[in-house]
Write a protein that holds these residues in place. Structure first.
Motif, short mmCIF file in Angstrom:
data_model
loop_
_atom_site.label_atom_id
_atom_site.label_comp_id
_atom_site.label_asym_id
_atom_site.label_seq_id
_atom_site.Cartn_x
_atom_site.Cartn_y
_atom_site.Cartn_z
N VAL A 110 -2.70 0.52 8.44
CA VAL A 110 -3.26 1.76 7.91
C VAL A 110 -3.64 1.63 6.44
CG1 VAL A 110 -2.81 4.21 7.47
CG2 VAL A 110 -2.00 3.15 9.60
N TYR A 111 -2.80 0.99 5.63
CA TYR A 111 -2.97 1.00 4.18
C TYR A 111 -3.25 -0.38 3.57
CZ TYR A 111 -0.86 5.56 4.85
OH TYR A 111 -0.59 6.83 5.27
N GLY A 112 -3.32 -1.41 4.38
CA GLY A 112 -3.49 -2.76 3.88
C GLY A 112 -4.94 -3.09 3.59
N ARG A 113 -5.39 -2.71 2.43
CA ARG A 113 -6.78 -2.99 2.05
C ARG A 113 -7.01 -4.48 1.94
NH1 ARG A 113 -6.72 1.70 -2.53
NH2 ARG A 113 -6.56 3.45 -1.06
N GLU A 114 -8.26 -4.87 1.89
CA GLU A 114 -8.64 -6.28 1.87
C GLU A 114 -7.94 -7.03 0.73
OE1 GLU A 114 -12.66 -9.05 1.76
OE2 GLU A 114 -12.84 -6.88 1.69
N MET B 89 2.25 0.36 -3.75
CA MET B 89 1.18 -0.57 -3.41
C MET B 89 0.51 -1.10 -4.67
SD MET B 89 1.44 -1.06 -0.22
CE MET B 89 -0.04 -1.70 0.54
N ALA B 90 0.37 -0.27 -5.69
CA ALA B 90 -0.21 -0.73 -6.96
C ALA B 90 0.64 -1.83 -7.57
CB ALA B 90 -0.38 0.44 -7.93
N GLU B 91 1.95 -1.67 -7.54
CA GLU B 91 2.86 -2.70 -8.09
C GLU B 91 2.82 -3.97 -7.25
OE1 GLU B 91 4.83 -2.98 -10.85
OE2 GLU B 91 3.85 -1.15 -11.54
N LEU B 92 2.91 -3.82 -5.94
CA LEU B 92 2.91 -5.00 -5.07
C LEU B 92 1.61 -5.78 -5.16
CD1 LEU B 92 4.58 -3.60 -1.84
CD2 LEU B 92 5.57 -5.22 -3.45
#
Length: 125
Positions: free
Chosen positions: A37-41, A94-97
């Motif tokens: 769902v949230y794993g952008r390229e 997600m920004a940190e990861l």
């Protein structure tokens, strides 16, 4: 997906056997919900490691994200729970990861690279 009324312990506090089981459950959530769902390229400005479980910082952050997902997507959290999860937990995590200097900073699309931890000397007070 809240499985009990008791708050589960943070993954870094678990013994080896409990850690392995909790990591298995976390991996199901990451691989079947979070990333689809949230794993952008993946790109150099937003890396992702296919072996994310080998990055302890990522495990800790993803586990915390999963715990809050369980809490805030439960109907008891109310209608605003999912929106709060996105704003307050998903986006910052997600920004940190995925930050180029984050835990996956040396990993490339489809390739894992272990990160060197900073050298720490023992305090001798």
């Amino acid at each position: 997906m809240g499985e009990s009324s008791q708050t589960p312990p943070f993954i870094l506090y678990l013994g080896e056997e409990a850690y392995t089981e909790e990591l298995r459950r976390l991996a199901l959530w990451v691989n079947h919900l979070l990333i689809p769902v949230y794993g952008r390229e993946t790109r150099s400005q937003a890396p992702w490691c296919p072996r994310w479980w080998e990055h302890l910082e990522a495990v800790a952050r993803l586990h915390a994200l999963w715990l809050t997902w369980q809490e805030l997507t439960d109907p008891a959290a109310g209608a605003s729970g999912p929106a709060l999860w996105h704003r307050d937990h998903l986006d910052p995590t997600m920004a940190e990861l995925r930050d180029p200097a984050g835990p996956f900073g040396g990993c490339k699309a489809g390739a894992h690279r272990a990160k060197e931890a900073p050298v720490v000397e023992e305090y001798e007070g």
